[in-house]
Scaffold this active site. Structure first.
Site, PDB file in Angstrom:
ATOM      1  N   ALA A 280       0.821  -1.209   0.000  1.00  0.00           N
ATOM      2  CA  ALA A 280       0.000   0.000   0.000  1.00  0.00           C
ATOM      3  C   ALA A 280       0.854   1.257   0.000  1.00  0.00           C
ATOM      4  O   ALA A 280       0.485   2.263  -0.602  1.00  0.00           O
ATOM      5  CB  ALA A 280      -0.925  -0.006   1.210  1.00  0.00           C
ATOM      6  N   ILE A 282       4.092   1.643  -1.042  1.00  0.00           N
ATOM      7  CA  ILE A 282       4.981   1.880  -2.188  1.00  0.00           C
ATOM      8  C   ILE A 282       4.135   2.357  -3.367  1.00  0.00           C
ATOM      9  O   ILE A 282       3.194   1.674  -3.765  1.00  0.00           O
ATOM     10  CB  ILE A 282       5.741   0.589  -2.558  1.00  0.00           C
ATOM     11  N   GLU A 284       3.585   2.146  -6.419  1.00  0.00           N
ATOM     12  CA  GLU A 284       4.001   1.435  -7.628  1.00  0.00           C
ATOM     13  C   GLU A 284       3.296   2.003  -8.868  1.00  0.00           C
ATOM     14  O   GLU A 284       3.764   1.842  -9.989  1.00  0.00           O
ATOM     15  CB  GLU A 284       3.790  -0.084  -7.498  1.00  0.00           C
ATOM     16  N   ASP A 326      10.105  30.701 -37.211  1.00  0.00           N
ATOM     17  CA  ASP A 326      10.096  31.236 -38.570  1.00  0.00           C
ATOM     18  C   ASP A 326       9.056  32.336 -38.645  1.00  0.00           C
ATOM     19  O   ASP A 326       8.120  32.359 -37.858  1.00  0.00           O
ATOM     20  CB  ASP A 326       9.637  30.151 -39.553  1.00  0.00           C
ATOM     21  N   ASP A 607      11.200  24.257 -41.541  1.00  0.00           N
ATOM     22  CA  ASP A 607      10.364  23.538 -42.503  1.00  0.00           C
ATOM     23  C   ASP A 607      11.166  22.918 -43.649  1.00  0.00           C
ATOM     24  O   ASP A 607      10.756  21.960 -44.263  1.00  0.00           O
ATOM     25  CB  ASP A 607       9.256  24.446 -43.048  1.00  0.00           C
ATOM     26  N   ASP A 611      16.832  22.334 -42.573  1.00  0.00           N
ATOM     27  CA  ASP A 611      16.542  22.697 -41.190  1.00  0.00           C
ATOM     28  C   ASP A 611      16.698  21.521 -40.237  1.00  0.00           C
ATOM     29  O   ASP A 611      16.720  21.699 -39.024  1.00  0.00           O
ATOM     30  CB  ASP A 611      15.110  23.243 -41.059  1.00  0.00           C
ATOM     31  N   ASN A 701      -5.531   0.989  -1.169  1.00  0.00           N
ATOM     32  CA  ASN A 701      -4.591   1.066  -2.285  1.00  0.00           C
ATOM     33  C   ASN A 701      -5.348   0.999  -3.613  1.00  0.00           C
ATOM     34  O   ASN A 701      -5.112   1.769  -4.548  1.00  0.00           O
ATOM     35  CB  ASN A 701      -3.613  -0.108  -2.164  1.00  0.00           C
ATOM     36  N   ASP A 705      -5.211   4.562  -5.448  1.00  0.00           N
ATOM     37  CA  ASP A 705      -3.983   4.663  -6.236  1.00  0.00           C
ATOM     38  C   ASP A 705      -4.220   4.899  -7.717  1.00  0.00           C
ATOM     39  O   ASP A 705      -3.369   5.434  -8.401  1.00  0.00           O
ATOM     40  CB  ASP A 705      -3.123   3.399  -6.058  1.00  0.00           C
TER      41      ASP A 705
END
Ligand code: ATP
Length: 864
Positions: A280, A282, A284, A326, A607, A611, A701, A705
């Protein structure tokens, strides 16, 4: 390999059963069935099952599964089932997140897929390169990436770079002539072109001989590894952080395991609890939430016309401190209209020419003949010239037919000239048009009425004055000249000299309406907008001033000035320079590098074919979707579908917002986890019974989460992101102030959780009720906390309804939690006690208190 190079044009047409009109649509459809799409096979797709199974490869999850199975064997089967179900649901959510993220990355790829001009049913069409089949006739020109292998059947100064295939970096001239040989190395097949090479100059017509995996590139594609990184720097740094955090949490959980043992809890239960806490606590989901938020953000960007080619660029967008843009088409509308003509020593309006006069007739003829456009398709500069000639009843179709082009030297932005050769009623005339500064030094005479005489200093002065006058009103100026050759021949660069000056053409290209506002936003956001253009200095400055890029006192530099400066000198100048004129692509690289050496993150548009190096060099290379070459799109990290400067600013705003949202998601996840850990630590040290059951931790969790964290990531932009300075790319995502905030908020929530526990525990020392209250308060407080983490402003400032996803995420969590608390049939599974109404009210109040405190603090600190 077939020797297409030794076959004549007729043989090859016959072999591929195609006529001069190209394939028919029906035939092309048949062939696509037979040969497949013109694409290189991508890496094998990982099946959904593999993705699902990989969700279980986490070490802790495996321990948890084993522990719960042992616990089931020893009799506690219900909670085992719940734990397994929760883990499976988690894995399903993880799989869905993964698939969604992959899908959106794929759809981004499709958005930026290259296009090819192809002849079908006798008409020139632009199709996605994937749809090209063997036998198609395609048109390639400078700036194109060659999408297939093919035999050149017509070429005009066609120069192709095949370095990706042969390693040869010099351009190779391609011609259509048959080569009599049995066997030739690829590099020697000068009438063949190969997929993956790029056209650096000229143009050509090609009959497609192979596509997709049958091309030479396809044959080696299996050997080439896709080196594109899939993880972004942010993900890498979060992964590193996650690893360190995990180690810390595991150590802590080990400690809590020991304490529980010490308090007499049995080994299996202590282990399950410690592991559930670790799972719970960590975060992840961190890395995958970042991917999702980035991917959703890029989809949003593509709706705003900014196509991002990799997720990494979204992060860099938020750090952009300089935008080098440009002018033509990006800041201006690229809708050119001729307004003034200078001829015979007089300035005329666009309607004031007299085509009976020889000079004016010649100007109109040159407008059509020294021109690659039609009145609808082509470069807007050239379309404007055709429109001018058509005003005087010159038909471009007729004229082009009557005086066909014998030879040509195409326009390129370094030379800034274009030349064509024609036989006009017996006279071999070479027309050249281009920039005054390029053409005037090559001029030796001037045409005035019927007279042609040597050009003198006075003429030159006058021409230059008129040029400046045009430019000061923002007109883009083209110079017209011609010369007469003795005979028809292939013209080359050495012929571009000894001209007779005819006149000047001034055309307007109004700024885009939105440019000015976008420039204002840039400046407010601490971003420096810079104009870099091939156009004339004065024209550039006038337009730059109009839209706010140029302010009095700023520098205007020309390419020539840049050339003369050392890198040091340039670095000192860039900060004060807002306009660069008459710039060649190689100057762009130096300008970007100079800004980067000042520590700025630099976005640069481009363009043309030349370039590409500057686009690669820039932190964010931006190509033009409408007018850009395929090569520039390939080199860029972002493509503007509408070529519009204001889209860059929108993209930066969105980029900043995405980063802020990711930060907020992290804050939400970590502060909630901190609360759980603090409560557990307190309970362990205070010698209280276990404050949460493992299933509680896993349930929380599961609820918090994924959905609420993603909902926070979807927070719409509040515009407040533009008030800050660009973010320092080196700044860690977990700044000191964010860490303090996470700890503080975690502490407040934990306090309410512990109070909830004591209320439930009461004088009866009811451990089940205590942990039920603690669990419910933590779960609900975290759900409420989702609203706090949406942004800096208070909820009144953000608006409760402005992010419907956060309401939905809250609603789902609230209903599920109350289901667990109220449905007695679930009680034993989720290890909760039956609660009375007062208990429930107490839970709601305690869970709401942290949010109340945080909102009041926000109100005090940030106002609404
Ligand atoms: P930007 O870099 O902002 O897009 P630009 O489009 O004006 O600028 P170029 O296309 O490189 O830059 O043009 C530079 C100069 O070359 C122009 O000022 C003009 O004088 C000349 N020029 C542009 N197009 C043509 C053309 N088709 N034929 C001949 N000369 C041209």
């Amino acid at each position: 390999m077939k020797n297409y190079f030794s076959k004549s044009k007729d043989e090859i047409f016959k072999e591929f059963q195609v006529t001069e009109d190209g394939l028919t649509t029906a035939e092309a459809q048949e062939r696509i069935k037979k040969y497949g799409k013109n694409q290189l096979n991508e890496d094998e797709k990982v099946s959904n099952l593999v993705v699902f199974l990989s969700q279980f490869k986490d070490f802790l999850v495996i321990i948890l599964i084993i522990a719960s199975i042992i616990s089931a064997v020893s009799g506690n089967i219900e909670s085992t089932i719940v734990i397994l179900v929760v883990i499976i649901i988690n894995a399903i959510l993880g799989t869905i997140q993964h698939i969604k993220a992959e899908e959106s990355i794929k759809s981004l790829k499709n958005l930026s897929s290259p296009k090819t001009k192809v002849l079908r049913d006798g008409e020139k069409r632009e199709l996605s390169s994937e749809e090209i089949v063997p036998g198609d006739i395609i048109f390639i020109e400078a700036g194109d990436l060659v999408p297939v292998d093919g035999r050149v059947i017509d070429s005009f100064s066609l120069l192709v770079n095949e370095s990706s295939l042969t390693g040869e970096s010099e351009g190779i001239e391609k011609k259509s002539d048959v080569i009599m040989a049995d066997n030739l190395a690829l590099g020697d097949q000068k009438n063949m072109i190969f997929s993956g090479s790029l056209v650096s100059y000229g143009r050509g017509v090609v009959l497609v001989t192979s596509t997709g995996m049958n091309t030479e590139l396809g044959k080696i594609a299996k050997l080439l590894k896709d080196t594109k990184e899939k993880t972004t720097p942010l993900q890498v740094s979060l992964d590193n952080f996650g690893k360190k955090l995990s180690i810390g949490i595991i150590v802590l959980c080990g400690l809590i395991f020991m304490i529980n043992l010490f308090h007499g809890v049995n080994v299996l239960d202590s282990l399950m609890f410690a592991v559930a806490l670790a799972v719970a606590a960590i975060p992840e989901a961190l890395s995958s939430i970042v991917t999702i938020v980035l991917a959703i953000g890029t989809q949003k960007l593509s709706k705003e016309n900014a196509i991002i080619k990799n997720l990494k660029s979204v992060e860099a967008l938020g750090c952009v401190g300089v935008i080098c843009s440009d002018k033509t088409g990006t800041l201006t509308q690229n809708k050119m209209t001729v307004k003034k003509v200078y001829v015979n020593g007089r300035v005329l309006d666009e309607n004031g020419l007299d085509s009976k006069r020889e000079t004016e007739d010649l100007i109109l003829k040159e407008s059509i003949l020294c021109n690659d456009a039609t009145n609808e398709v082509g470069d807007p500069t050239e379309i404007a010239l055709i429109n001018l000639a058509e005003k005087y009843q010159f038909s471009y179709k007729e004229l082009k037919q009557k005086y066909p082009r014998i030879s040509e030297i195409p326009f390129d932005s370094d030379r800034k000239l274009m030349s064509t050769l024609h036989n006009i009623d017996g006279k071999i005339i070479m027309f050249t048009k281009g920039a005054l500064d390029s053409l005037l030094p090559r001029t030796k005479s001037i045409m005035h009425g019927n007279e042609i005489r040597e050009i003198n200093a006075k003429d030159i002065k006058e021409i230059e004055n008129i040029n400046t006058m045009f430019a000061e009103t923002g007109l883009r100026v083209l110079t017209y000249a011609y010369k007469i050759l003795d005979s028809e021949k292939e013209i080359g660069l050495e012929d571009e000299t000894g001209y007779i000056f005819i006149g000047l053409i001034g055309m307007i290209d109004p700024p885009r309406l939105e440019s000015k506002e976008a420039v204002e936003k840039c400046i407010m956001a601490g971003i420096k907008p810079v104009m870099i253009t091939g156009d004339h200095k004065v024209t550039a400055r006038t337009i730059a001033k109009e839209i706010g890029i140029y302010r009095d006192g700023d520098n205007v530099l020309e390419g020539i000035d840049v050339e003369k400066m050392s890198d040091e000198e340039l670095r000192e100048k860039v900060a004060q320079t807002s306009v660069y004129a008459r710039v060649s692509p190689e100057h762009k690289i130096r300008i970007v590098t100079a800004w980067q050496s000042l520590g700025k993150i630099c976005a640069m548009t481009g363009d043309g074919v030349n370039d590409a190096p500057a686009l690669k060099r820039a932190d964010i290379g931006i190509a033009m979707g409408i007018t850009g070459t395929e090569v520039s799109k390939d080199a860029a990290s972002m493509i503007l579908a509408d070529d519009n400067f204001s889209t860059i600013v929108k993209a930066i705003t969105t980029g900043r917002n995405i980063y802020a949202n990711i930060k907020n998601s992290i804050r939400f996840l970590l502060s909630g986890n901190t609360a759980a850990i603090l409560a557990v630590i307190y309970a362990s040290f205070a010698g209280l019974p276990v404050i949460f059951a493992p299933v509680h931790l896993l349930f929380i969790n599961l609820l918090t989460d994924s959905l609420p964290a993603i909902a926070i990531g979807m927070e719409p932009s509040q515009g407040e992101v533009l008030k800050d300075k660009p973010r320092d790319p080196k700044e860690p995502i977990l700044t000191k102030s964010l860490s303090m905030r996470i700890l503080g908020e975690g502490f407040i929530i934990a306090t309410c959780v512990i109070i909830g526990f004591y209320f439930g525990f009461g004088s009866m020392k009811d451990a089940l009720k205590g942990s039920t209250m603690a669990f419910a308060v933590l779960c609900l407080a975290r759900l409420f906390h989702g609203f706090n983490c949406r942004g800096n402003s208070s909820i009144f400032g953000l608006g409760l309804m402005s992010n419907p996803f956060s309401l939905i995420a809250f609603g789902i969590g609230f209903v599920l939690l109350n289901g667990v608390l109220m449905l007695t049939s679930l009680h034993s599974i989720f290890e909760v006690a039956s609660l009375g109404t007062n208990d429930l009210i107490l839970i709601y109040v305690l869970a709401f208190i942290p949010t109340l405190i945080i909102q009041v603090l926000k109100y005090i600190k940030y106002g609404r």
